[in-house]
Design a protein around this motif. Sequence first.
Motif, PDB file in Angstrom:
ATOM      1  N   VAL A 118       1.122  10.551   6.967  1.00 36.43           N
ATOM      2  CA  VAL A 118       2.064  11.075   5.772  1.00 36.43           C
ATOM      3  C   VAL A 118       1.056  11.916   5.003  1.00 36.43           C
ATOM      4  N   GLY A 119       1.620  12.852   4.057  1.00 34.51           N
ATOM      5  CA  GLY A 119       1.312  13.726   3.278  1.00 34.51           C
ATOM      6  C   GLY A 119       1.356  15.059   3.668  1.00 34.51           C
ATOM      7  N   ARG A 172       7.681  -2.378   6.966  1.00 31.95           N
ATOM      8  CA  ARG A 172       9.047  -2.065   6.646  1.00 31.95           C
ATOM      9  C   ARG A 172       9.620  -1.525   7.913  1.00 31.95           C
ATOM     10  N   THR A 203       5.103  14.086  10.262  1.00 31.42           N
ATOM     11  CA  THR A 203       4.792  12.643   9.411  1.00 31.42           C
ATOM     12  C   THR A 203       5.535  11.581  10.313  1.00 31.42           C
ATOM     13  N   GLY A 204       5.252  10.379  10.091  1.00 24.29           N
ATOM     14  CA  GLY A 204       5.937   9.324  10.868  1.00 24.29           C
ATOM     15  C   GLY A 204       4.753   8.367  11.225  1.00 24.29           C
ATOM     16  N   ASP A 258       0.710  -1.097   0.104  1.00 29.75           N
ATOM     17  CA  ASP A 258       0.213  -0.029  -0.114  1.00 29.75           C
ATOM     18  C   ASP A 258       1.022   1.123  -0.054  1.00 29.75           C
ATOM     19  N   PRO A 259       0.694   2.257  -0.906  1.00 30.61           N
ATOM     20  CA  PRO A 259       1.511   3.257  -1.163  1.00 30.61           C
ATOM     21  C   PRO A 259       1.089   4.133   0.135  1.00 30.61           C
ATOM     22  N   GLY A 260       2.134   4.678   0.733  1.00 28.33           N
ATOM     23  CA  GLY A 260       1.837   5.485   2.094  1.00 28.33           C
ATOM     24  C   GLY A 260       1.727   4.800   3.249  1.00 28.33           C
ATOM     25  N   ALA A 261       1.802   3.427   3.166  1.00 30.22           N
ATOM     26  CA  ALA A 261       1.962   2.614   4.582  1.00 30.22           C
ATOM     27  C   ALA A 261       3.452   2.124   4.481  1.00 30.22           C
ATOM     28  N   PHE A 262       4.103   2.236   5.743  1.00 32.39           N
ATOM     29  CA  PHE A 262       5.347   1.625   5.738  1.00 32.39           C
ATOM     30  C   PHE A 262       5.912   1.144   7.071  1.00 32.39           C
ATOM     31  N   ILE A 272      -3.082   9.346   4.556  1.00 32.75           N
ATOM     32  CA  ILE A 272      -2.207  10.462   3.537  1.00 32.75           C
ATOM     33  C   ILE A 272      -3.215  11.666   3.650  1.00 32.75           C
TER      34      ILE A 272
END
Lengths: 645, 201, 255
Positions: A392-393, A241, A398-399, A234-238, A466
């Motif tokens: 994020v966004g 990781r 952000t974090g 999912d873009p925007g989720a990390f 986001i």
Amino acid sequence: MIKRPKAFKTPKSLLDYAEKVKKDRDSRKLEVRICAGPSCVAGGALEFRDELQKELDAHAPQLKKAGLTVGTSLIEKCTGCHGMCEAGPLVILEPMEIFYTHVKPKHAKSIVETTLLEGEPVKELLYSLDFTKGGEKAKHHSDIPFYALQNRIALKNVGTIDPTNFEDFLLNDGFKGLVKALTTMTPEEVVDAVDESGLRGRGGAGFPTGRKWKSALRVKQDRVWLVCNGDEGDPGAFMDRVIMDSDPYTVIEGMLIAAYGLGATDGYIYVRHEYPLAVKHLTMAIENMKALGLLGENILGSGLNFNLKLSRGGGAFVCGESSALMRSLEGKVGEPRAKYVRSVEKGFKDEPTVLNNVETYACVPSIISRGADWFSSMGTAKSKGTKVFSLVGKVKQTGLVEVPMGRTLREIIYDIGGGIIDDRPFKAVQTGGPSGGCLPADKLDLPVDFDTLTREGAMMGSGGMIVMDDQTCMVDVAKYFIKFLSDESCGKCVPCREGLKQVYQILDRITKGEGREGDIELIEKLCHTMEVASLCALGKGAPFPVLSTLRFFREEYEEHIHDKFCRGGVCKELINFHINDSCTGCMVCLRHCPTEAITGERKKLHVIDDDKCISCGICRNVCKFDSVDIISQGKIVAGKEPAMA
Amino acid sequence: MSPKSKTGKRRDPGDVAALEPTAGDTGAKVPASPSKATGDSCDPMDPVCICDTMDEIFTHYPREEASLIMILQELQDRFNWLPDAALERIAEELDIPKSRILAVSTFYKSFSLDPRGRKVIKVCTGTACHVRGAGMLLEEFERVLDIPVGEGMTDDGTFSLESVNCVGACAMAPAVLVNDRYYAKVGPGNLGKLLTKERES
Amino acid sequence: MSETKTVRITIDGRSIDAPVGQTVLEAARQHNIDIPSLCYHPGVEAFGACRLCVVEIRKHNWTPDWKQLVTSCLFPVEEGLIVETRSPEVMENRKVVLDLQLARVPNSDVIRQLAAEYGIHDTSYEKREDADDCIMCGLCVRVCDAIGAHAISTLSRGPEKYVDVPNKDACIGCLACALTCPTNAIEYIEEGNMRTIWDKTFEVVLDPVNKKPIATPEQIAHFSKQSGLPEDYFTKSDATRKKETAASFARVMFD
């Protein structure tokens, strides 16, 4: 000097060793934790670390006099991501709870001289509570709302331990859950505990983990595969990781507990290829644990056998889908299959397979060691525990944040995240990745959990949030997601492959001012078929970004189609750039303009030639004086002041 | 002295580009490690090079279909692309039809069947990067490097340009990855500096 | 020998006994109930890609208003299953799917005709430029795999995905792909004893009596290797032998 045993043959030997390490570490007075997450490393964290080592060497005699010996009573270490990436590089000093932000190599000297030797904070490095240079400083990291409002379970070791250091993990209750399970619980009790905790899959779908495990137990087969889904796409989720990068042992401990509960003997961790550090740290952890007898045959003498391998993905979002992931593990093209036979019955190599997400496994050790009741006491009625969100966004801070389920979007975005950059108006928050949706301002007080957001046409998903301000075009956002999904579609079934292509073409013409009457209805009809008739979750979920923006921001679509107006100032064909009176004539934009569309002399107002301008936006991006406005249909849509309330 | 401080101190958990994986401090050998495409890898057009490389890679993996993607990853790491001769060898060793190997290597985005630059610039186009101007950044990279995204490399063989759907560095948007090195908040203003640094290193 | 277990299902109001393990599509077709499909072939594994065979189901233990669309070529029959093959939702789905296919292959007679049956004479969407007739059903790939040649593959992914023979050496010129393609999108030329397919030309062994093409030498070698029969077994003209040959072909293909 404590000698680590070659291998741990009993739970007691592991606990004894942990106890010894603990005693030894108690003699430490001070710990300097340098965040070595990608963001901080990009900002120079490792250069700072080198400089700090030099300074520590140079000041060794003074430090010794102050009772600090490097390596014993003073430890300097690199940890995984602290979460507050916006303010990096970050350095934390424990137990003083000092939190330094934006640390540069040049600060090493003052940190040693002022903080380590005199016990005083370096003021300029302290976190500013109101985000301004002269603002009030947070003396301790617990004063910072970003941290104070969090409740870290899945992230418990993230940012505190050196992920490559086995003892560091042990010290933070490492393997406590595993030992408890192996020594005091039956496999059934382990599965029951996870079931009773109310834990639901953190990867997005939110299927109750305990129920999945119980259904796997009912399948009578010789072998059960245990797989960890680290294909965070999912873009925007990390968060996955960060957990794999920063705390690999906890993920593996969670898998071991699951293996014990389910009688699984073989497993895989499937990691996205885009995450090299996660691959490295997990590989390291697996090899360490094999050597120490914590993976392999007869683990801790308990009779538990579990072999774990790591597999890297090849770069395909669709492989986050379980049936596609299994194909990818088998070395095949990641095409999903219809799920009429569940993977707990026929998964990897057509054998029973239990698949859980990284964050889900990371919750398991705490659930076992602290009890199901403790976990289920947090959260909402049907969504228990905490959830990690990546904030994020266009948000100030952000974090990664971990909070109990049920916190409102407003609390997360405003109280923890500090609100919108430049205090611009909030427009929407996109949650749940490409199958999620965009929620407008009047939904900010919704509690965040699995079911509430789904009811509103969005979803919590894997926890990406986001934040978007008024300078975001919602049609462009929808187009973005459709493009993303079209790139990532496996191309097997018609509604997804052809549908995404067509939805993209329609959205593309709308954003170019070429939208037609009936386009919105055509999209809605097509989206419906994609939702009900696609083969897998990617196709079924693909319409949601479009449908949710149509639901809450339909007027923006209509403005694009009828008025050729883009209120976000994003769609290139519908906007012009204009330099306003605040221009100081610094010539920066002029130098950066790729088409030489800007003319002007030093200290004189610059002018943009619309015929040459390609609306790339670089001039606005490089201008330090907010002198470039974006105009659509004669209106300033993005200027110095917030454009719309 | 604490048992771990000696090794713990020297380890760089963040410096992916600089550090080869080790097995921590047990001395165990790490069998399969993502090594980096470096200047000192041999010439992929030389059959001996392919043969040696493949011999080495095959020592780490069982000869079964499930190893295919990992083997391709290793190969890609070595050369930044997948030379055809190596694919032939994989087909033979794993007993997988060549057509299937090509299906896999064109399905997954991390593989390239054409040579690429020594450094692959990956511009993140995840959502957080998108709302912070990744689109503009990508176009600017295309202009400055004078190569289209996803195709070919610069004339000097240094750079290839790619977009990637989220590198998981959303808090530092727009993010750029050059081989394995992260860059935070990249914009047209500091893009030149990034390229100079990478060209020199 | 154990008796095959059957379950009772209802398709479009008709009560049907279907053996366990059968799919809804197989059960329907066995009872002459028409469910359209493009990517299904009884000789190879079902794929579920064309979405034309999607039907609506209900189960006896579901609430009365609850229903679901499923892929009939993959969905196994189960006791008490209620299937609708022509409900409004199913028909709507078929129309949109055919509308999309028509945009993909605007020149295909097969798709044009099928779409017309559902009242679609022109696509609502943007037609593909330079369109061939391939609808990406994947049948050629599966058939080629079943034969054991493994010459055909899908390459790339998403809307860019296409079918090709990336490894021409593997093609044995058997025509199985072209003959099973539902839209006749795979072209081949046969002139005298020469056959060209996928840009590769084969010499064809002709029947010694009627001079009609039997097979390519590559094909003969392949089947001979797979079946253990001598190569000349596949080139004889005798009518009985031909029947045997057909049987061995079938065995090799569908085993």
